[in-house]
Scaffold this motif. Sequence first.
Motif, PDB file in Angstrom:
ATOM      1  N   UNK A   1     -18.015 -36.328   1.639  1.00  0.00           N
ATOM      2  CA  UNK A   1     -18.251 -35.013   1.063  1.00  0.00           C
ATOM      3  C   UNK A   1     -19.601 -34.438   1.487  1.00  0.00           C
ATOM      4  N   UNK A   2     -19.964 -34.580   2.734  1.00  0.00           N
ATOM      5  CA  UNK A   2     -21.204 -33.978   3.215  1.00  0.00           C
ATOM      6  C   UNK A   2     -20.914 -33.139   4.447  1.00  0.00           C
ATOM      7  N   UNK A   3     -21.733 -32.108   4.690  1.00  0.00           N
ATOM      8  CA  UNK A   3     -21.565 -31.339   5.927  1.00  0.00           C
ATOM      9  C   UNK A   3     -22.078 -32.143   7.119  1.00  0.00           C
ATOM     10  N   UNK A   4     -21.364 -32.090   8.214  1.00  0.00           N
ATOM     11  CA  UNK A   4     -21.765 -32.834   9.401  1.00  0.00           C
ATOM     12  C   UNK A   4     -22.623 -31.919  10.266  1.00  0.00           C
ATOM     13  N   UNK A   5     -23.918 -31.881   9.940  1.00  0.00           N
ATOM     14  CA  UNK A   5     -24.858 -31.045  10.658  1.00  0.00           C
ATOM     15  C   UNK A   5     -26.103 -31.856  10.983  1.00  0.00           C
ATOM     16  N   UNK A   6     -26.700 -31.580  12.112  1.00  0.00           N
ATOM     17  CA  UNK A   6     -27.949 -32.240  12.492  1.00  0.00           C
ATOM     18  C   UNK A   6     -29.148 -31.345  12.226  1.00  0.00           C
ATOM     19  N   UNK A   7     -28.914 -30.167  11.648  1.00  0.00           N
ATOM     20  CA  UNK A   7     -29.996 -29.232  11.391  1.00  0.00           C
ATOM     21  C   UNK A   7     -29.694 -27.867  11.976  1.00  0.00           C
ATOM     22  N   UNK A   8     -30.724 -27.060  12.121  1.00  0.00           N
ATOM     23  CA  UNK A   8     -30.565 -25.690  12.601  1.00  0.00           C
ATOM     24  C   UNK A   8     -30.075 -25.666  14.051  1.00  0.00           C
ATOM     25  N   UNK A   9     -29.107 -24.814  14.319  1.00  0.00           N
ATOM     26  CA  UNK A   9     -28.614 -24.625  15.683  1.00  0.00           C
ATOM     27  C   UNK A   9     -28.592 -23.141  16.013  1.00  0.00           C
ATOM     28  N   UNK A  10     -28.698 -22.831  17.293  1.00  0.00           N
ATOM     29  CA  UNK A  10     -28.715 -21.457  17.779  1.00  0.00           C
ATOM     30  C   UNK A  10     -27.541 -21.230  18.711  1.00  0.00           C
ATOM     31  N   UNK A  11     -27.081 -19.987  18.773  1.00  0.00           N
ATOM     32  CA  UNK A  11     -26.039 -19.617  19.733  1.00  0.00           C
ATOM     33  C   UNK A  11     -26.235 -18.163  20.131  1.00  0.00           C
ATOM     34  N   UNK A  12     -25.771 -17.834  21.324  1.00  0.00           N
ATOM     35  CA  UNK A  12     -25.843 -16.470  21.827  1.00  0.00           C
ATOM     36  C   UNK A  12     -24.488 -16.113  22.427  1.00  0.00           C
ATOM     37  N   UNK A  13     -24.037 -14.896  22.164  1.00  0.00           N
ATOM     38  CA  UNK A  13     -22.729 -14.479  22.651  1.00  0.00           C
ATOM     39  C   UNK A  13     -22.755 -13.065  23.198  1.00  0.00           C
ATOM     40  N   UNK A  14     -21.828 -12.784  24.076  1.00  0.00           N
ATOM     41  CA  UNK A  14     -21.690 -11.458  24.670  1.00  0.00           C
ATOM     42  C   UNK A  14     -20.221 -11.080  24.660  1.00  0.00           C
TER      43      UNK A  14
ATOM     44  N   UNK B   1     -14.340 -23.934  -1.322  1.00  0.00           N
ATOM     45  CA  UNK B   1     -13.605 -24.432  -0.163  1.00  0.00           C
ATOM     46  C   UNK B   1     -14.581 -25.277   0.651  1.00  0.00           C
ATOM     47  N   UNK B   2     -14.214 -26.527   0.870  1.00  0.00           N
ATOM     48  CA  UNK B   2     -15.115 -27.440   1.567  1.00  0.00           C
ATOM     49  C   UNK B   2     -14.347 -28.218   2.623  1.00  0.00           C
ATOM     50  N   UNK B   3     -14.958 -28.329   3.797  1.00  0.00           N
ATOM     51  CA  UNK B   3     -14.356 -29.094   4.883  1.00  0.00           C
ATOM     52  C   UNK B   3     -15.166 -30.353   5.115  1.00  0.00           C
ATOM     53  N   UNK B   4     -14.498 -31.480   5.115  1.00  0.00           N
ATOM     54  CA  UNK B   4     -15.137 -32.735   5.477  1.00  0.00           C
ATOM     55  C   UNK B   4     -14.340 -33.337   6.629  1.00  0.00           C
ATOM     56  N   UNK B   5     -14.615 -34.589   6.942  1.00  0.00           N
ATOM     57  CA  UNK B   5     -13.928 -35.218   8.065  1.00  0.00           C
ATOM     58  C   UNK B   5     -13.368 -36.564   7.632  1.00  0.00           C
ATOM     59  N   UNK B   6     -12.106 -36.780   7.985  1.00  0.00           N
ATOM     60  CA  UNK B   6     -11.439 -38.033   7.640  1.00  0.00           C
ATOM     61  C   UNK B   6     -11.415 -38.933   8.873  1.00  0.00           C
ATOM     62  N   UNK B   7     -10.476 -39.861   8.907  1.00  0.00           N
ATOM     63  CA  UNK B   7     -10.391 -40.822   9.997  1.00  0.00           C
ATOM     64  C   UNK B   7     -10.311 -40.115  11.345  1.00  0.00           C
ATOM     65  N   UNK B   8     -11.003 -40.659  12.343  1.00  0.00           N
ATOM     66  CA  UNK B   8     -11.062 -40.082  13.687  1.00  0.00           C
ATOM     67  C   UNK B   8     -11.706 -38.699  13.686  1.00  0.00           C
ATOM     68  N   UNK B   9     -12.520 -38.432  12.660  1.00  0.00           N
ATOM     69  CA  UNK B   9     -13.266 -37.178  12.562  1.00  0.00           C
ATOM     70  C   UNK B   9     -12.351 -35.960  12.610  1.00  0.00           C
TER      71      UNK B   9
END
Length: 721
Positions: free
Chosen positions: A700-713, A156-164
């Motif tokens: 067909x590529x992931x739209x990532x800029x690299x490692x990201x962090x998140x914190x949740x409560x 299962x792969x998600x990409x982005x089409x027109x208008x992202x």
Amino acid sequence: MRTIRFTICLMALLQLHFLPLQASPKRVAGTVVSKTDSSPLVGASVVVKELPGWGTVTDERGKYTMELPESSEFTVQVSYMGFVTETAVVSADDRVKDFALEEDLIGMETVVVTGTRTPKSLKSVPVITRVITVDEIRKTDATNVVDVLEMAMPAIETSYSMDMQPSLNVQGFSGNSVLFLVDGERLAGETMNDVDFSRLNMEGVERVEIVRGAASSIYGSNAVGGVVNIITRTDTVPWALHLNGRYGAFDNQRYGGTLSFKAGKFNNILNVQHLRSGRIEYFNPETDGDKGAYNSMDPFYSWNFKDKLTCKVSDKFRLVANAGYFFRQRERTAIESNRYRDYSAGMKGYYSINSDNHIELSYAFDQYDKSDVDNIKGLDIRDYSNVQNTFKLLYNHTFSDKHTLTVGGDYMYDYLASYMFSGGRTYDQFVADAFAQFDWNPIERFNMVASARYDYYSESDAQNFSPQLNLMYKISNCAMRGSYAVGFRAPTLKEMYSTFNMGSIWNIYGNPDLKPEKSHNFSLSAEFLKSRYNVTAVAYYNIIGNRIDVLWDKALDNGKGAMVYSNVSNMKIAGLNFETSAKYPFGLEVRLSYAYTYQSEKYNQYVAAARPHAGTVRVDYGKQWKRYGFNISLSGRILSSLTSKEYNSINDPSQGTYHITYPAYTMWKLNLTQKIWRGINLNLAVDNLFNYKPSYYYFNSPYTTGTTLSVGLSLDVDKMF
């Protein structure tokens, strides 16, 4: 007159004589706990098998009380999600009956409904079904259904089409061939063939059921490649309040809450979620010669409200009403924005005539709108609206406590106004269907489910008959399954009547003469299940005829050429899925999956093309003490390279195509959840753990800029008290 007096006196004497012998109710009470640690199971279902609709649920201490006829012997069944269902005989003399349920380590006791429309445990359903539980959703810190699917299933792969806009690929099937449901109901609206996945958030979701392969015999059009059914939660505790928040890179924010309560015959659950994200920019070194250029995903914010009200009118009659509102705004520029809205409502009635006969009647409304906003002039111009009104009737009859006949029908009115239609035109159609299914269980080890459905679409005059046959045979700890199914997808109003200029490049025209897609799906599977281990292998083969796609016609637009929706040649999709899982009592859980996909035709970058090899890995380890607990989850996706076709010239597709190879990649996420105190949970996540960045960004590529962090409560307020 004497006769009348004598009769009255005789009846009075008989009543006095038998009154002491009449069955008076007795009270049976008990406690339902976990066999592992003796903790109370709150909201466990306690029902009497011989008395339809007779039952109760456990309170916050795991205790239950119910009245039974004094002189009879009954079978009491206790069930709780994540635990093995248990039954016990309550004799006429019993006043106390306690239950200690054993944990269902690999979830095979989970009851599913999507594959057959009749509730069956996961280990007993003849259709291979993947269930993603609320526990898995929380461990992966998923926001919407795409997050869940990508981390839980290969291929299962998600990409982005027109208008992202997100574009989904499920083993060679695009989003318009996979049917998405919420509690069994269809969704209105689509963009570039996919529903708006941001609507499908995981707040208040109990589980996600996924059936791969054709399921048109049960659900009709669009269920060619599978069905994803999101099942929402219904709480049974007196009250509960869950609050959560998350902050991550690029000003990515998520805030949500779920409030539920039970008062007498009424049970209500309200979900609210707010999302916000800043602009994300990607540098493409190959986009503009040596200089390169920046692509970006626009900032947005959204609100999602969902409410579900359940009323138990009587032991035999139950009503469920729901309402929802969704709003998303995408900030394209300082001048222009796009808005997406959805209004939904519905009601279902469940009536148990007796233990063998049940009726379900429902109505669902869904309206999905898009509009363009001029921030300078303050204008909000709606240019898209899809409205669906659906009525459904379902009847179940059980023979000999083990065979079930299901019959039903649907009627849907479908209206569409779209910027893709010329001259401001609108189109509508009605869809009618009838279906039947027989669930046959002649012996304990064998199960057969046969179903058939007839569909009619008024605008295209499309008619279809979709049969399906599913077989399951158990040998010791193994279950063998085989199925044949016909898939069906009717041409949409957009595909029949579009006149649309795509990004000032070329026009796309509809085709009212389109024929419906039709597929033949064959599958064989073997499943091994023992204690804490589960291994499943599935082989499948699809033949898809009259596939609907856009093709270049150089004769259109006065010889300039344009795209037109057409029925293309047959396509074959075949593959093998392999999955294994193990869950150990000391807190370790491992799940590995692999998918091989063969696709005979890979058209171009605008059509779903599956990577031939894909795999997922998930490893969880957790421990729980009296005041503190933790769970650490590592999940990864591994996708092979893909060779497909791309146009030589995007401005002139008549120049043909060339082969291009998209590189392999892998993405990993590390998630740590800590239970700090009663109801207080802290979540830390590292996404794209190994800092993968594509050399350039493409379809067909992931739209990532690299490692990201998140914190949740998150706060379970009710548990604090």
